[in-house]
Design an enzyme around this catalytic site. Structure first.
Site, PDB file in Angstrom:
ATOM      1  N   GLU A  27       0.829  -1.369   0.065  1.00 20.44           N
ATOM      2  CA  GLU A  27       0.100  -0.050  -0.225  1.00 20.44           C
ATOM      3  C   GLU A  27       0.742   1.236   0.014  1.00 20.44           C
ATOM      4  OE1 GLU A  27      -1.304   1.842   3.392  1.00 20.44           O
ATOM      5  OE2 GLU A  27      -1.137   0.241   4.869  1.00 20.44           O
ATOM      6  N   LYS A 161      -3.002  -2.272  15.319  1.00 16.58           N
ATOM      7  CA  LYS A 161      -2.586  -1.288  16.611  1.00 16.58           C
ATOM      8  C   LYS A 161      -3.386  -1.189  17.592  1.00 16.58           C
ATOM      9  CE  LYS A 161      -1.397   1.638  12.687  1.00 16.58           C
ATOM     10  NZ  LYS A 161      -2.158   1.045  12.244  1.00 16.58           N
TER      11      LYS A 161
END
Ligand code: PSU
Ligand code: MN
Length: 327
Positions: A27, A161
């Protein structure tokens, strides 16, 4: 899929896809919005090299002045890494980026969509987006999760995360029928911190009723071939995307207590500054890097390259065990 808007594939990626050779999508949001300069450009290069070292072809994805591109050139990557005002395009924004000829970095959701349209089945990122924690509103849930529900691409990620609401993120993935495969782990990795630390839920989660309990993956795989076999079968049964969760090597992990303290400060700063929506993740990442004296940045760099390497191994396995199953 035959898109009305042609997708530009680099010559190298186009040849590899046509021949059924392994390709790994990467990405560009992490490049344009997730990491500071000049580390961002170095990390992009390291990821591509890691993919090549394992015998696969890298294909970094983005929208180049309106052209959806799978396999950005060195020059295109340079511009995305250094230009100001690059759009952060999730799935929602792809049409605007293309129709209005924007320079856009693609998030996990948009990268999955373009990779799939180009015939690429494996994609490496740092961490997927997910459901945010308070003080962000409960409806801030990343489009990465909805794209995983529908698009058959295997996303290699260091979990998600700990700045996200991880229990809720995993529940949403279950609802959407998205397998979360732990690579040599039974516990869902928490990106910056060690798996062992997550056993004691180091980052208190105001929404979690499971504090103190490890978050399980939906299945464990121990080899790239197992990951490839599970993903190929998932797709052949009509499934969409899957997550391969790859823990960060312990040596670069951020001590959990230090991370938790930094996150509290970063979240309060976001709230005070009124940061929300697409700007929230980049804001928190930048503040965390400052607050930990660069430790989260080092961890991020290590884990994203580590994921690119594993993705390449899985792509190699996938091209031999299931040449046609996922196209
Ligand atoms: N993981 C990283 N760095 C990043 C991101 C993920 O290590 O920059 C990006 C990815 O592109 C992911 C996006 O798709 O953050 C999620 O943004 P949001 O929370 O706005 O959906
Ligand atoms: Mn969001």
């Amino acid at each position: 899929m035959t898109p009305d808007v042609p997708i530009a594939l680099s010559a190298e990626v186009s040849a590899a896809v046509a021949a059924g050779r392994p390709v790994v999508a990467l990405e560009s949001t992490i490049l344009a919005h997730g990491l500071p300069r000049p580390v961002n450009r170095e990390v992009a290069r390291e990821c591509e090299q890691a993919v090549r070292d394992e015998g696969a072809t890298p294909a970094t994805v983005g929208v180049w002045h309106g052209v959806p591109t799978v396999g950005l050139s060195e020059g295109q990557l340079d511009e995305l890494a250094s230009a100001d005002g690059v759009l952060k395009a999730s799935r929602r924004d792809l049409g605007v980026a293309v129709g209005l000829k924007k320079l856009a970095a693609t998030t996990v959701s948009a990268t999955m969509a373009l990779a799939h349209a180009a015939g690429v089945r494996v994609f490496a990122t740092g961490g997927i987006g997910g459901a945010h924690r308070p003080p962000a509103p409960a409806w801030d849930v990343s489009a990465d999760l909805t794209e995983l529900a529908r698009t058959p691409v295997l996303v290699v990620s260091a979990g998600a995360k700990s700045l996200l609401d991880l229990p809720r993120t995993l529940e949403i993935l279950e609802t959407f029928g998205v397998p979360v495969l732990g690579y040599r782990t039974d516990v869902f990795p928490q990106f910056y911190t060690r798996v062992a630390d997550s056993l004691r839920e180091s980052v208190p989660n105001p929404l979690s009723d499971r504090a103190g309990h490890p978050l399980p993956v939906s299945a464990r795989v121990d080899t790239p071939a197992e990951a490839a076999a599970a993903f190929a079968a998932h797709v052949s049964l009509g499934g969409g995307g899957a997550v391969l969760a790859n823990p960060l090597p312990d040596a670069d992990a951020v001590p959990a207590d230090e991370f938790a303290a930094a996150l509290t400060v970063a979240e309060a700063a976001a709230e005070r500054a009124g940061v929300s929506g697409a700007k929230l993740t980049p804001f928190l990442l930048a503040r965390l890097a400052e607050l930990t004296g660069g430790k989260t940045l080092r961890a991020n760099r290590t884990l994203v390259v580590n994921n690119a390497r594993l993705a390449a191994r899985v792509a190699v396995a996938l091209s031999s065990v299931a040449p046609a199953a996922c196209r």
